[in-house]
Enzyme design. Structure first.
Site, mmCIF file in Angstrom:
data_model
loop_
_atom_site.group_PDB
_atom_site.id
_atom_site.type_symbol
_atom_site.label_atom_id
_atom_site.label_comp_id
_atom_site.label_asym_id
_atom_site.label_seq_id
_atom_site.Cartn_x
_atom_site.Cartn_y
_atom_site.Cartn_z
ATOM 1 N N LYS A 267 0.848 -1.200 0.000
ATOM 2 C CA LYS A 267 0.000 0.000 0.000
ATOM 3 C C LYS A 267 0.882 1.249 0.000
ATOM 4 C CE LYS A 267 -3.315 2.502 2.984
ATOM 5 N NZ LYS A 267 -4.193 2.446 4.172
ATOM 6 N N ASP A 272 -2.678 10.065 4.003
ATOM 7 C CA ASP A 272 -4.081 9.684 4.132
ATOM 8 C C ASP A 272 -4.821 10.677 5.022
ATOM 9 O OD1 ASP A 272 -6.524 8.443 4.310
ATOM 10 O OD2 ASP A 272 -5.821 6.726 5.493
ATOM 11 N N LYS A 279 -10.372 12.654 8.412
ATOM 12 C CA LYS A 279 -9.952 12.228 9.749
ATOM 13 C C LYS A 279 -9.943 13.410 10.713
ATOM 14 C CE LYS A 279 -6.798 8.532 8.223
ATOM 15 N NZ LYS A 279 -7.423 7.396 8.922
ATOM 16 N N ASP A 290 1.491 6.102 5.835
ATOM 17 C CA ASP A 290 0.531 5.190 5.212
ATOM 18 C C ASP A 290 1.070 4.547 3.928
ATOM 19 O OD1 ASP A 290 -1.874 3.935 5.668
ATOM 20 O OD2 ASP A 290 -3.085 5.410 4.584
ATOM 21 N N ASP A 349 -12.319 6.941 3.774
ATOM 22 C CA ASP A 349 -11.127 6.680 4.579
ATOM 23 C C ASP A 349 -10.713 5.204 4.535
ATOM 24 O OD1 ASP A 349 -9.003 7.270 6.178
ATOM 25 O OD2 ASP A 349 -10.160 7.526 8.032
ATOM 26 N N GLU A 351 -9.526 3.597 2.127
ATOM 27 C CA GLU A 351 -8.980 3.743 0.774
ATOM 28 C C GLU A 351 -7.913 2.710 0.437
ATOM 29 O OE1 GLU A 351 -7.776 5.221 3.318
ATOM 30 O OE2 GLU A 351 -5.635 4.919 3.002
ATOM 31 N N ARG A 353 -7.790 -0.533 0.807
ATOM 32 C CA ARG A 353 -8.337 -1.690 0.091
ATOM 33 C C ARG A 353 -8.720 -1.325 -1.339
ATOM 34 N NH1 ARG A 353 -12.845 -2.231 4.690
ATOM 35 N NH2 ARG A 353 -11.179 -1.144 5.812
HETATM 36 N N1 BES Z 1 -4.401 4.176 7.007
HETATM 37 C C1 BES Z 1 -5.587 3.938 7.750
HETATM 38 C C2 BES Z 1 -5.387 2.887 8.829
HETATM 39 C C3 BES Z 1 -4.679 3.324 10.082
HETATM 40 C C4 BES Z 1 -5.273 4.172 10.977
HETATM 41 C C5 BES Z 1 -3.445 2.815 10.375
HETATM 42 C C6 BES Z 1 -4.635 4.536 12.131
HETATM 43 C C7 BES Z 1 -2.803 3.157 11.542
HETATM 44 C C8 BES Z 1 -3.393 4.031 12.422
HETATM 45 C C9 BES Z 1 -6.706 3.449 6.839
HETATM 46 O O1 BES Z 1 -6.695 3.963 5.566
HETATM 47 C C10 BES Z 1 -7.980 3.852 7.480
HETATM 48 O O2 BES Z 1 -8.214 5.014 7.587
HETATM 49 N N2 BES Z 1 -8.782 2.866 7.883
HETATM 50 C C11 BES Z 1 -10.012 3.121 8.535
HETATM 51 C C12 BES Z 1 -11.013 2.143 7.990
HETATM 52 C C13 BES Z 1 -12.423 2.419 8.411
HETATM 53 C C14 BES Z 1 -12.914 3.703 7.766
HETATM 54 C C15 BES Z 1 -13.289 1.261 8.013
HETATM 55 C C16 BES Z 1 -9.821 2.943 10.032
HETATM 56 O O3 BES Z 1 -9.074 2.041 10.434
HETATM 57 O O4 BES Z 1 -10.361 3.738 10.781
HETATM 58 ZN ZN ZN Z 2 -4.879 4.575 4.857
HETATM 59 MN MN MN Z 3 -7.760 5.805 5.452
#
Ligand code: BES
Ligand code: ZN
Ligand code: MN
Length: 495
Positions: A267, A272, A279, A290, A349, A351, A353
């Site tokens: 990835k 992000d 966020k 990220d 968010d 993104e 996947r």
């Molecule tokens: N890059 C983030 C995941 C992340 C968040 C990694 C905090 C480390 C610390 C990812 O893109 C994300 O934002 N995932 C969301 C998914 C949700 C919207 C289903 C998450 O984990 O909140």
């Molecule tokens: Zn992310």
């Molecule tokens: Mn995200």
């Protein structure tokens, strides 16, 4: 830092500093006994007086130790012998190297590599020592106007083995440790760079430069190429960014032409923000990390080339920012992935996947032996496993076991998580083939379930590295994980 391997008595070492382990309470390791004899009881005297009891992490630097060819001896506490395992071994190496570096030693001879670690051989100890030593002296300074001034950085470390017949094995192990550590340093540098420097274009340039230096093939697809490939899901994430997306392809051809390649996918979200599902402000700077999955894939390709692994390996890194903008994808928008499956983007968010699914479809053209993707995918994985283990998912239990054991061997661990069909139901959409989120319960699992729908044509595994790719707080920075795990996995596939 360079490494050399030796076997022989510590008292005859010409090194600036000889590093000796001491178990708690007050017990010298075998090489320590030799130094003690040569110095007519100098070490045991110090230990008897209580200046070094052997507590883990404690160090004591001695000057003018009699009867030695070297100038100094560094005693390193190892803790209790019965508790001395992988973790304690690694910490003792870290303590030794940190102290040597601070005291301004130019070289050192480390006898800690002769201390037995349960279930591990000299090769493991030397590989880990090289890797941990290099990791301990890593400094990030690319964006500091004053480069960290280390007075006399440690340039050479001698790692010792007990028996001469271990020399050959240990030399190979040191080379592996060195290559892995160089890969980790690259992954850390890329991770630590801020989003305004490490853009998709920059990441692609660094990949191209690395491939040129190490003799890999490299190709970078731009937006137009991705449009032609119908990567609608990947491009939907890039839609809100002024920075053009890049799809990085690296190829190591170390195997026979007919050998099916191992494909690694990382990835590469260079920042992000969450997109329109933006966020919160707190800690958002950490979303520059990220792209750590992508960085670890670029770095592992470097390690594979460095070690000339006799394997065919492909590295794929879809790279883009995730930004809010007038052109950005909105919640409820439906996009068509390269596979033809449609996705309702309920949360912009989620993104990671969305960019990985198109890379997984792209991977089909290689008829891969297997595909392993690496991604800072979910905050939920951090809740589940903390900062110790990566989440490991696979559609093939043998592949999962292989990666699990690679993680154990490399001390870069992953824990096998479920992908049961019951979880798939959470991805149901009323308007498209699937939604891109599955609600709060088991968030890391449903993210993996989403990816599994794009990995039906080959053996596939997914590493959610959200908890292990970087550290927060005072020691904020990229860790270089899971480069050791991935390299160990590749080493296990040789022969
Ligand atoms: N890059 C983030 C995941 C992340 C968040 C990694 C905090 C480390 C610390 C990812 O893109 C994300 O934002 N995932 C969301 C998914 C949700 C919207 C289903 C998450 O984990 O909140
Ligand atoms: Zn992310
Ligand atoms: Mn995200």
């Amino acid at each position: 830092m360079e490494f050399s391997i030796k076997s022989g008595s510590p008292e005859k070492q010409r090194s600036a500093c000889i590093v000796i382990g001491v178990f708690e309470p007050r017990k010298l390791t075998a090489p320590g006994e030799l130094v003690d004899q040569a110095s007519k009881g100098y070490l045991s005297d110090i230990i008897r007086r209580g200046d070094m009891e052997g507590k883990a992490g404690r160090t004591l630097l001695l000057h003018n130790v009699p009867g030695l060819l070297g100038d100094r001896v560094l005693l390193v506490g190892l803790g209790r012998e019965k508790d001395f395992r992988e973790r304690e071994y690694r910490e003792s190496i870290r303590a030794a190297v940190t102290t040597l570096n601070e005291t301004g030693a130019f070289d050192g001879a480390v006898y800690l590599t002769e201390v037995p670690v349960k279930k591990r051989d000299a090769g493991w100890r030397v590989r880990q020592a090289a890797l941990v030593a290099q990791d301990a002296v890593y400094r990030y300074d690319q964006t500091k106007s004053k480069k960290d001034e280390v007075r006399r950085p440690l340039r050479k470390l001698t790692l010792t083995v007990e028996r001469r017949n271990e020399l050959h094995l240990a030399e190979r192990a040191a080379a592996e440790g060195q290559a892995i550590a160089h890969g980790m340093a690259l992954a850390k540098d890329l991770g630590n760079l801020p989003g305004n420097i490490c853009t998709p274009t920059y990441l692609a340039e660094r990949a191209v430069a690395m491939c040129k230096e190490y003799g890999l093939e490299c190709k970078v697809l731009d937006r137009k190429d991705c449009e032609e490939l119908k990567m609608g899901s990947f491009l939907s994430v890039a839609a809100g960014s002024r920075q053009p997306p890049k799809f990085i392809i690296m190829e190591h051809k170390g195997g026979k032409p007919e050998d099916k390649p191992i494909v690694l996918v990382g990835k590469g979200i260079t920042f992000d923000t969450g997109g329109i599902s933006i966020k919160g402000g707190e800690g958002m700077d950490e979303m520059k990390f990220d792209m750590c999955g992508g960085a670890s894939v670029i770095a592992t390709m470097q390690v594979a080339a460095d070690l000339k692994l006799p394997l065919n390996i492909v590295g794929l890194v879809p790279a883009t920012e995730n930004m809010p903008d007038g052109m950005a994808t909105k919640p409820g928008d439906i996009v068509t992935s390269m596979s033809g499956q449609t996705i309702e983007v309920l949360n912009t968010d989620a993104e990671g996947r969305l960019i990985l699914c198109d890379a997984l479809t792209y991977a089909e053209r290689y008829e891969p032996a297997c595909v392993v993707d690496v991604a800072t995918l979910t905050g939920a994985c951090v809740i589940a496993l903390g900062h110790v283990a990566a989440g490991l998912y696979s559609n093939n239990d043998t592949l999962a076991k292989e990666l699990f054991h690679a993680g154990e061997d490399a001390y870069d661990r992953a824990w096998h998580m479920p992908l049961w069909d019951e979880y798939q139901e959470q991805l149901k959409s009323n308007f498209a083939d699937m939604a891109n989120i599955g609600g709060r319960p088991a968030g890391s699992v449903t993210a993996a379930c989403f990816l599994s729908r794009y990995a039906r044509k080959y053996d596939w595994a997914h590493l959610d590295i959200a908890g292990v790719a970087w550290k927060s707080g005072a020691a904020k920075g990229s860790t270089g994980r899971p480069v050791p795990l991935l390299t160990q996995f590749l080493l296990g596939r040789v022969n």
